[in-house]
Design an enzyme around this catalytic site. Structure first.
Site, mmCIF file in Angstrom:
data_model
loop_
_atom_site.group_PDB
_atom_site.id
_atom_site.type_symbol
_atom_site.label_atom_id
_atom_site.label_comp_id
_atom_site.label_asym_id
_atom_site.label_seq_id
_atom_site.Cartn_x
_atom_site.Cartn_y
_atom_site.Cartn_z
ATOM 1 N N GLU A 33 9.762 17.961 12.677
ATOM 2 C CA GLU A 33 10.111 17.723 11.272
ATOM 3 C C GLU A 33 9.215 18.562 10.361
ATOM 4 O O GLU A 33 7.997 18.473 10.429
ATOM 5 C CB GLU A 33 9.924 16.238 10.948
ATOM 6 C CG GLU A 33 10.410 15.873 9.562
ATOM 7 C CD GLU A 33 10.287 14.388 9.271
ATOM 8 O OE1 GLU A 33 9.230 13.810 9.583
ATOM 9 O OE2 GLU A 33 11.245 13.806 8.724
ATOM 10 N N CYS A 49 13.461 12.017 4.931
ATOM 11 C CA CYS A 49 13.573 11.932 6.391
ATOM 12 C C CYS A 49 15.026 11.967 6.826
ATOM 13 O O CYS A 49 15.308 12.169 8.003
ATOM 14 C CB CYS A 49 12.813 10.751 6.965
ATOM 15 S SG CYS A 49 13.120 9.258 6.117
ATOM 16 N N SER A 53 4.925 8.958 8.968
ATOM 17 C CA SER A 53 5.010 9.888 10.093
ATOM 18 C C SER A 53 5.158 9.154 11.424
ATOM 19 O O SER A 53 4.798 7.987 11.561
ATOM 20 C CB SER A 53 3.759 10.752 10.145
ATOM 21 O OG SER A 53 2.675 9.974 10.580
ATOM 22 N N ASN A 54 5.644 9.900 12.399
ATOM 23 C CA ASN A 54 5.826 9.357 13.739
ATOM 24 C C ASN A 54 4.486 8.927 14.346
ATOM 25 O O ASN A 54 4.374 7.841 14.931
ATOM 26 C CB ASN A 54 6.511 10.432 14.597
ATOM 27 C CG ASN A 54 6.746 9.973 16.013
ATOM 28 O OD1 ASN A 54 5.816 9.991 16.814
ATOM 29 N ND2 ASN A 54 7.952 9.543 16.305
ATOM 30 N N GLU A 90 9.681 3.228 10.238
ATOM 31 C CA GLU A 90 10.650 4.309 10.085
ATOM 32 C C GLU A 90 9.864 5.599 10.063
ATOM 33 O O GLU A 90 8.946 5.759 9.259
ATOM 34 C CB GLU A 90 11.442 4.086 8.793
ATOM 35 C CG GLU A 90 12.790 4.762 8.837
ATOM 36 C CD GLU A 90 12.804 6.052 8.086
ATOM 37 O OE1 GLU A 90 12.573 7.102 8.726
ATOM 38 O OE2 GLU A 90 13.037 6.013 6.876
ATOM 39 N N GLY A 95 3.171 5.843 12.490
ATOM 40 C CA GLY A 95 4.073 4.720 12.772
ATOM 41 C C GLY A 95 3.827 4.142 14.157
ATOM 42 O O GLY A 95 3.795 2.924 14.342
ATOM 43 N N LYS A 119 0.844 -1.200 0.000
ATOM 44 C CA LYS A 119 0.000 0.000 0.000
ATOM 45 C C LYS A 119 0.882 1.254 0.000
ATOM 46 O O LYS A 119 1.380 1.688 1.021
ATOM 47 C CB LYS A 119 -0.936 0.045 1.208
ATOM 48 C CG LYS A 119 -2.090 1.000 0.940
ATOM 49 C CD LYS A 119 -2.657 1.691 2.142
ATOM 50 C CE LYS A 119 -1.986 2.978 2.500
ATOM 51 N NZ LYS A 119 -1.974 4.065 1.489
HETATM 52 C C1 UN1 Z 1 17.820 8.596 1.464
HETATM 53 O O1 UN1 Z 1 18.167 9.563 2.125
HETATM 54 O O2 UN1 Z 1 18.443 8.268 0.455
HETATM 55 O O3 UN1 Z 1 11.665 8.650 3.731
HETATM 56 C C2 UN1 Z 1 16.694 7.739 1.795
HETATM 57 C C3 UN1 Z 1 12.850 8.933 3.747
HETATM 58 C C4 UN1 Z 1 13.792 7.840 4.130
HETATM 59 C C5 UN1 Z 1 14.629 7.448 3.002
HETATM 60 C C6 UN1 Z 1 15.761 8.345 2.784
HETATM 61 N N1 UN1 Z 1 13.025 6.699 4.561
HETATM 62 O O4 UN1 Z 1 13.254 10.021 3.425
#
Ligand code: UN1
Length: 517
Positions: free
Chosen positions: A409, A308, A253-254, A274, A257, A199
């Site tokens: 963020e 991120c 997002s936190n 993540e 997640g 998804k």
């Molecule tokens: C990167 O910096 O190459 O969502 C990957 C994001 C991270 C992936 C970054 N999960 O930005």
């Protein structure tokens, strides 16, 4: 990262062939369930538009509803035993074929990514190459999907482990890396022998369809990979709650997640989440300032800051502060913001209205809280730019850790700068933040860099390179509010999608007594 979406309800529905329609018309996308391309059963018609010019419709689709998600899980559950029994090296070869297909299609895929997601074309090409590397690494895991042997305390007994797939797993991915993140989740899930329900974020549907077409052409059997296009609120929970789902891999997002992790925990299944970053880059007094400048620019404003791993906090030693800031401001002024397909553009738009509003909102918050606006801070709307979500690259200095711009963020091209005089001050600034994904330091001193590596509360540390990026052979993921669950990529990625079985084998069948209990 913020959970925002640029898809919106829209008509009319354009008819097309499986997965997409022909040139000219905006493709009408379909779901991919059990190896068949089918219309979503949701009552909403969604549209994906070009963030550089929202007059351009990239694709439309009927969203999936819960019944579609259940069908996708049904299909995955039905196909899982056959895929599990396919020898792992053969599963790896399917991934190797996906590598070849993606390489062949790279120029066309890069253009589609730029049109749908907004990143400039060279960034789209870079992301495609990165994803291909990840596929390549995982394809070899077919030959390395192995356990261990151990000496038994008993005579003529063999102790060993084998790795086995989990069954059906969910892969839930964001919009900022519409190719690389699905690659690093789907490939290890498949090589480990699982069936996948995928998804993606609902604002990159056209690219997500192409991902499934690649896997289909590579020879993934029907039902082993299923695509559910729809909003997280309509189908997301089901993909964690259904009793047949054995693991969930999520990036986003936190808040979402943590929600995913909570449901998974309640069910007693694995989850890796993540969840963003607020990554510091420190410039020590002896840094090679030219090198650092390139790294900060790429880290802060590359991908329009929608990463991120982006550099969103810059810490500069007092002795080089003024010099480095002058260099940074001068170079940032040279960034050309514009549509990603224009070769003159060096930074693209925000992905959608929601992210655009968030960027501008945080700029206002930072000003109100007393940070000093050094550069940028406005939307760009001259000529055709007014049809897109363009924000100037923005720098604030005199930022304090108590300010939201230091703690939260933004996920946009907004850099917060602070000054330090000592190593301890630098570490305090760097660690005074709820996130801990990645970090960087520029210095020539071994001791300073190693002490930084040791003290930094982050899943990844870069020395003399920007905060961004990752490599297939090493784990990717964060500490503190940036992540929960196993790391991704590398061996950890495959391990997450599999479990170990321990075998106690008495190969003579004659061990009558034992002091082992
Ligand atoms: C990167 O910096 O190459 O969502 C990957 C994001 C991270 C992936 C970054 N999960 O930005």
């Amino acid at each position: 990262m913020p959970t925002l979406t640029k898809t919106k309800t829209k008509s009319p529905a354009l008819k097309g062939s499986p997965g997409r329609s022909g040139p000219g018309a905006a493709p009408k996308l379909q779901q991919f369930i059990g190896g068949r391309w089918v219309d979503g059963s949701g009552d909403r018609e969604l549209v994906s538009t070009n963030p550089a010019d929202t007059r351009e419709v990239v694709a439309t689709f009927k969203s999936a509803n819960q019944a579609d998600a259940v069908k996708a899980i049904d299909a995955a559950a039905a196909s899982a035993p056959g895929w599990r029994d396919t020898p792992a090296p053969q599963r790896g070869r399917v991934i190797a074929r996906a590598v070849e297909i993606a390489r062949r299609r790279l120029p066309e895929l890069a253009r589609l990514m730029t049109r749908e997601q907004g990143k400039i074309l060279p960034e789209a090409v870079g992301e495609l190459e990165k994803g291909i590397n990840l596929l390549e690494w995982n394809s070899g895991e077919g030959y390395r999907f192995m356990g261990e042997t151990a000496p038994s305390d008993l005579p003529r007994n063999l102790l060993y482990t084998v790795r086995q797939p989990l069954g059906v797993v969910s892969v839930i991915t964001p919009w900022n890396f519409p190719w690389a993140i699905p690659c690093w989740k789907i490939a290890p899930a498949l090589v480990a022998g699982n069936a996948v329900v995928f998804k993606p974020a609902s604002n990159v549907p056209a690219f997500s369809v192409e991902i499934c077409r690649i896997w289909e052409e590579a020879g993934v059997p029907p039902g082993v990979l299923n695509l559910v296009l729809g909003s997280g609120s309509s189908v997301g929970n089901l993909l964690v709650e259904d009793p047949r789902i054995r693991a969930v891999s999520f990036t986003g997002s936190n808040s979402i997640g943590k929600g995913v992790h909570t449901i998974a925990g309640r069910r007693g299944i694995k989850a890796t989440c993540e969840m963003g970053g607020k990554n510091p880059c420190a410039i020590w007094e002896d840094a090679d300032l030219g090198l650092a400048l390139g790294g900060v620019l790429r880290g802060a404003f590359g991908s329009t800051g929608q990463r991120c791993t982006a550099t969103s906090r810059l810490l500069i030693h007092d002795r080089v502060y003024d010099k480095f800031m002058d260099m940074l401001v001068a170079e940032t002024k040279k960034i050309r913001v514009g549509p990603g397909l224009d070769p003159k553009s060096t930074m693209g738009p925000a992905v959608d209205q929601g992210q655009f509003d968030t960027d501008l909102e945080y700029i206002e918050i930072a000003k109100k809280e007393g940070a000093r606006l050094v550069l940028g801070g406005r939307r760009l709307e001259s000529g055709d730019l007014k049809h897109g979500f363009f924000v100037e690259p923005t720098i604030f200095d005199q930022v304090k850790p108590s300010m939201r711009i230091w703690q939260e963020e933004v996920f946009g091209p907004v850099l917060a700068v602070a000054r330090f005089k000592t190593f301890d001050e630098m570490m305090k600034l760097a660690n005074d933040c709820p996130f801990g994904l990645t970090s960087a330091i520029y210095t020539q001193e071994l001791t300073v860099s190693m002490r930084f590596v040791e003290a930094m509360e982050a899943g990844m540390v870069h020395v003399n390179s920007p905060t961004i990026g990752g490599e297939p052979a090493v784990p990717f993921g964060g500490a503190k509010g940036s992540g929960v669950g196993d790391r991704e990529m590398a061996k950890e990625g495959v391990r997450f999608f599999s479990e170990s079985k321990t075998v106690f084998l008495d190969y003579t069948g004659q061990t009558r007594s034992s002091n082992i209990y």
